[in-house]
Structures are given as C-alpha cells and as structure tokens.
Design a protein around this motif. Structure first.
Motif, PDB file in Angstrom:
ATOM      1  N   GLY A   1       0.827  -1.205   0.000  1.00 26.22           N
ATOM      2  CA  GLY A   1       0.000   0.000   0.000  1.00 26.22           C
ATOM      3  C   GLY A   1       0.864   1.258   0.000  1.00 26.22           C
ATOM      4  N   TRP A   2       0.228   2.383   0.338  1.00 25.89           N
ATOM      5  CA  TRP A   2       0.901   3.685   0.216  1.00 25.89           C
ATOM      6  C   TRP A   2       1.206   4.305   1.564  1.00 25.89           C
ATOM      7  CZ3 TRP A   2       2.500   5.666  -4.453  1.00 25.89           C
ATOM      8  CH2 TRP A   2       2.115   4.906  -5.570  1.00 25.89           C
ATOM      9  N   ARG A   3       1.227   3.477   2.621  1.00 21.71           N
ATOM     10  CA  ARG A   3       1.443   4.019   3.970  1.00 21.71           C
ATOM     11  C   ARG A   3       2.762   4.764   4.066  1.00 21.71           C
ATOM     12  NH1 ARG A   3       0.358  -1.572   6.607  1.00 21.71           N
ATOM     13  NH2 ARG A   3       0.661  -2.054   4.434  1.00 21.71           N
ATOM     14  N   LEU A   4       3.748   4.344   3.294  1.00 25.44           N
ATOM     15  CA  LEU A   4       5.053   5.027   3.330  1.00 25.44           C
ATOM     16  C   LEU A   4       5.301   5.799   2.039  1.00 25.44           C
ATOM     17  CD1 LEU A   4       7.361   2.291   4.933  1.00 25.44           C
ATOM     18  CD2 LEU A   4       6.401   4.313   6.019  1.00 25.44           C
ATOM     19  N   GLY A   5       4.250   6.098   1.281  1.00 23.17           N
ATOM     20  CA  GLY A   5       4.436   6.819   0.021  1.00 23.17           C
ATOM     21  C   GLY A   5       4.899   5.877  -1.066  1.00 23.17           C
ATOM     22  N   ARG A   6       5.521   6.443  -2.121  1.00 15.18           N
ATOM     23  CA  ARG A   6       5.975   5.608  -3.231  1.00 15.18           C
ATOM     24  C   ARG A   6       7.249   4.875  -2.840  1.00 15.18           C
ATOM     25  NH1 ARG A   6       5.389   4.722  -8.400  1.00 15.18           N
ATOM     26  NH2 ARG A   6       3.883   6.371  -8.760  1.00 15.18           N
ATOM     27  N   LEU A   7       7.287   3.594  -3.071  1.00 12.45           N
ATOM     28  CA  LEU A   7       8.493   2.818  -2.783  1.00 12.45           C
ATOM     29  C   LEU A   7       9.401   2.875  -4.000  1.00 12.45           C
ATOM     30  CD1 LEU A   7       6.871  -0.389  -1.187  1.00 12.45           C
ATOM     31  CD2 LEU A   7       7.807   1.605  -0.008  1.00 12.45           C
ATOM     32  N   ARG A   8      10.671   3.158  -3.753  1.00 19.07           N
ATOM     33  CA  ARG A   8      11.627   3.215  -4.865  1.00 19.07           C
ATOM     34  C   ARG A   8      12.827   2.323  -4.548  1.00 19.07           C
ATOM     35  NH1 ARG A   8      14.081   7.934  -4.722  1.00 19.07           N
ATOM     36  NH2 ARG A   8      12.968   8.707  -2.922  1.00 19.07           N
ATOM     37  N   LEU A   9      13.499   1.863  -5.570  1.00 18.86           N
ATOM     38  CA  LEU A   9      14.726   1.095  -5.353  1.00 18.86           C
ATOM     39  C   LEU A   9      15.816   2.062  -4.893  1.00 18.86           C
ATOM     40  CD1 LEU A   9      14.937  -1.307  -8.425  1.00 18.86           C
ATOM     41  CD2 LEU A   9      14.559  -1.904  -6.042  1.00 18.86           C
ATOM     42  N   ALA A  10      16.511   1.714  -3.799  1.00 21.49           N
ATOM     43  CA  ALA A  10      17.558   2.600  -3.282  1.00 21.49           C
ATOM     44  C   ALA A  10      18.856   2.401  -4.057  1.00 21.49           C
ATOM     45  CB  ALA A  10      17.783   2.323  -1.800  1.00 21.49           C
ATOM     46  N   ALA A  11      19.013   1.236  -4.662  1.00 23.44           N
ATOM     47  CA  ALA A  11      20.236   0.952  -5.412  1.00 23.44           C
ATOM     48  C   ALA A  11      19.821   0.512  -6.804  1.00 23.44           C
ATOM     49  CB  ALA A  11      21.017  -0.143  -4.701  1.00 23.44           C
ATOM     50  N   PRO A  12      20.705   0.699  -7.784  1.00 19.11           N
ATOM     51  CA  PRO A  12      20.306   0.396  -9.152  1.00 19.11           C
ATOM     52  C   PRO A  12      19.932  -1.064  -9.390  1.00 19.11           C
ATOM     53  CG  PRO A  12      22.642   1.021  -9.033  1.00 19.11           C
ATOM     54  CD  PRO A  12      22.049   1.233  -7.674  1.00 19.11           C
ATOM     55  N   GLY A  13      20.681  -1.969  -8.798  1.00 23.21           N
ATOM     56  CA  GLY A  13      20.415  -3.381  -9.120  1.00 23.21           C
ATOM     57  C   GLY A  13      19.772  -4.099  -7.959  1.00 23.21           C
ATOM     58  N   ARG A  14      19.134  -5.192  -8.251  1.00 26.55           N
ATOM     59  CA  ARG A  14      18.620  -6.042  -7.195  1.00 26.55           C
ATOM     60  C   ARG A  14      19.472  -7.291  -7.158  1.00 26.55           C
ATOM     61  NH1 ARG A  14      12.456  -6.804  -8.461  1.00 26.55           N
ATOM     62  NH2 ARG A  14      13.225  -6.540 -10.567  1.00 26.55           N
ATOM     63  N   ALA A  15      19.640  -7.822  -5.965  1.00 29.67           N
ATOM     64  CA  ALA A  15      20.431  -9.042  -5.857  1.00 29.67           C
ATOM     65  C   ALA A  15      19.636 -10.067  -5.069  1.00 29.67           C
ATOM     66  CB  ALA A  15      21.741  -8.750  -5.140  1.00 29.67           C
ATOM     67  N   ARG A  16      19.908 -11.333  -5.343  1.00 27.87           N
ATOM     68  CA  ARG A  16      19.242 -12.388  -4.590  1.00 27.87           C
ATOM     69  C   ARG A  16      20.279 -13.061  -3.699  1.00 27.87           C
ATOM     70  NH1 ARG A  16      15.644 -16.221  -7.959  1.00 27.87           N
ATOM     71  NH2 ARG A  16      17.594 -16.683  -9.000  1.00 27.87           N
ATOM     72  N   HIS A  17      19.894 -13.278  -2.454  1.00 25.27           N
ATOM     73  CA  HIS A  17      20.791 -13.959  -1.535  1.00 25.27           C
ATOM     74  C   HIS A  17      20.108 -15.234  -1.072  1.00 25.27           C
ATOM     75  CE1 HIS A  17      23.397 -10.432  -1.263  1.00 25.27           C
ATOM     76  NE2 HIS A  17      22.284  -9.735  -1.290  1.00 25.27           N
ATOM     77  N   PRO A  18      20.698 -16.372  -1.336  1.00 29.01           N
ATOM     78  CA  PRO A  18      20.055 -17.609  -0.897  1.00 29.01           C
ATOM     79  C   PRO A  18      19.984 -17.653   0.630  1.00 29.01           C
ATOM     80  CG  PRO A  18      22.261 -18.048  -1.734  1.00 29.01           C
ATOM     81  CD  PRO A  18      21.975 -16.612  -1.994  1.00 29.01           C
ATOM     82  N   LEU A  19      18.843 -18.079   1.177  1.00 30.84           N
ATOM     83  CA  LEU A  19      18.697 -18.202   2.620  1.00 30.84           C
ATOM     84  C   LEU A  19      19.140 -19.605   3.004  1.00 30.84           C
ATOM     85  CD1 LEU A  19      15.207 -16.531   3.138  1.00 30.84           C
ATOM     86  CD2 LEU A  19      17.463 -15.564   3.621  1.00 30.84           C
ATOM     87  N   ARG A  20      20.371 -19.724   3.414  1.00 32.65           N
ATOM     88  CA  ARG A  20      20.853 -21.056   3.793  1.00 32.65           C
ATOM     89  C   ARG A  20      22.035 -20.925   4.735  1.00 32.65           C
ATOM     90  NH1 ARG A  20      25.458 -22.366   0.694  1.00 32.65           N
ATOM     91  NH2 ARG A  20      25.766 -20.829  -0.965  1.00 32.65           N
TER      92      ARG A  20
END
Ligand SMILES: Cc1cc2nc3c(=O)[nH]c(=O)nc-3n(C[C@H](O)[C@H](O)[C@H](O)COP(=O)(O)OP(=O)(O)OC[C@H]3O[C@@H](n4cnc5c(N)ncnc54)[C@H](O)[C@@H]3O)c2cc1C
Length: 146
Positions: free
Chosen positions: A6-25
């Motif tokens: 939702g919009w409770r915190l306004g528009r959500l934006r990416l803080a860094a250019p790329g997204r990364a995935r980290h395996p949870l293990r």
C-alpha cells in the motif's frame, strides 16, 4: 511490493540500481579462529532466518570472547594467544551445533512437500498449542535463556 504494502510510506523506490538475490541457507566458516583472528556472529556462520537465531548466537559469541579477553586482561596475559582463542572456539562449539541443528530441522520441516513431514509438523504445532509450558520452554530456549 507497492501493491501488497500500500501507500502508507508513500511511493516505494529502489535505493540501489540493481537487485540481488541472496540464498537463505546455512554457510559456515571452516575455522572459528586462526592465528590471532577470532570470528563472531555472521562472520562465523549465517543461518536460515526461519528460527530468528543468528543475532542471538552472535551476541553469545561476543559475550564469550569478551569474557576470555577480560580474563586475559586480569591475568596480564596475551589476549590473542592461540590457546586462548582456541578456548573461545571450544566454548562456542556446542551452542552453535545445537542452534544449527534446530534451525536446519525447522527449515526442513517447514519446506518439505512430503505428506508425512507436513503431518508431523501439524501435529507438533498442535501439541505446542495445547501445552503452554512446552511453548514457553521452547521460547526460552530460542531466546538463549534455557
Ligand atoms: C530476513 C532475516 C531475518 C532475521 N531475523 C532474525 C531474528 O529474528 N533474530 C535473530 O537473532 N537473527 C535474525 N537474523 C539474523 C541476523 O540478522 C544476523 O545474524 C545478524 O545481523 C548478524 O550480525 P553480524 O553483526 O554478525 O553481521 P552483519 O549484520 O552482517 O554485520 C556485518 C557488517 O559488516 C559490514 N562489512 C562487511 N564487510 C565489510 C568490510 N570489508 N569492511 C567494513 N565493513 C564490512 C557489513 O556491511 C555489515 O554492516 C535475520 C536475518 C535475516 C536475513
């Protein structure tokens, strides 16, 4: 995320250019100490967050190491002596083994698609629901107070 949160915190934006995935293990250092270096917290191991134990374990590492260093200061001994750091590694090994085993059990128990595992999981959760003392004991163990 915007749609779900939702919009409770306004528009959500990416803080860094790329997204990364980290395996949870679990990832574990082969050695907790070497030479004059001692590992604590996630530097020593990372856990799957399912049981919420990583930070607690790291705090207990830090406390154990601080105690050994304090003892060395009182004795006027070398705080980084290999035998002192080896004692730290020994003191932390049992707690770490116990928490890793518990966490891995939860990971397997909650991710397995096998029907008997799902059945056992439901039974265990149901029994915990019916037994508040067992639930409290489990919570105390998870908080490191057992
Ligand atoms: C989704 C999730 C939920 C979690 N929930 C719980 C929970 O409920 N309870 C719990 O106990 N634990 C929980 N954890 C685990 C907990 O977050 C970690 O175990 C804990 O933060 C580890 O602390 P740390 O200080 O050892 O390492 P980190 O928090 O990883 O801190 C290491 C710091 O060193 C910095 N750093 C790295 N390399 C360098 C470098 N070369 N130079 C300078 N700085 C560097 C990093 O930027 C970082 O700030 C959770 C983890 C995840 C991912």
């Amino acid at each position: 995320m915007q749609e779900r949160f939702g919009w409770r915190l306004g528009r959500l934006r990416l803080a860094a250019p790329g997204r990364a995935r980290h395996p949870l293990r679990m990832v574990r250092a082969r050695e907790a100490v070497r030479g004059r270096v001692a590992l604590v917290g996630n530097a020593m191991r990372t856990l799957h967050p399912v049981a919420g134990q990583g930070f607690n374990l790291g705090l207990r590492d830090a406390r154990a190491l601080a105690r050994l260093l304090e003892e060395a200061a009182w004795d006027g001994a070398d705080p980084g002596a290999p035998e002192r750091l080896a004692a730290y590694a020994r003191r932390r090994a049992r707690d770490q083994r116990r928490v890793l085993a518990f966490t891995e059990l939860l990971v397997r128990g909650f991710t397995s698609p096998l029907a008997p595992v799902a059945w056992a999981r439901g039974l265990a959760l149901g029994l915990l629901e019916l037994a508040p003392p067992a639930r409290r004991a489990l919570a105390r163990a998870a908080m490191g107070l057992a």
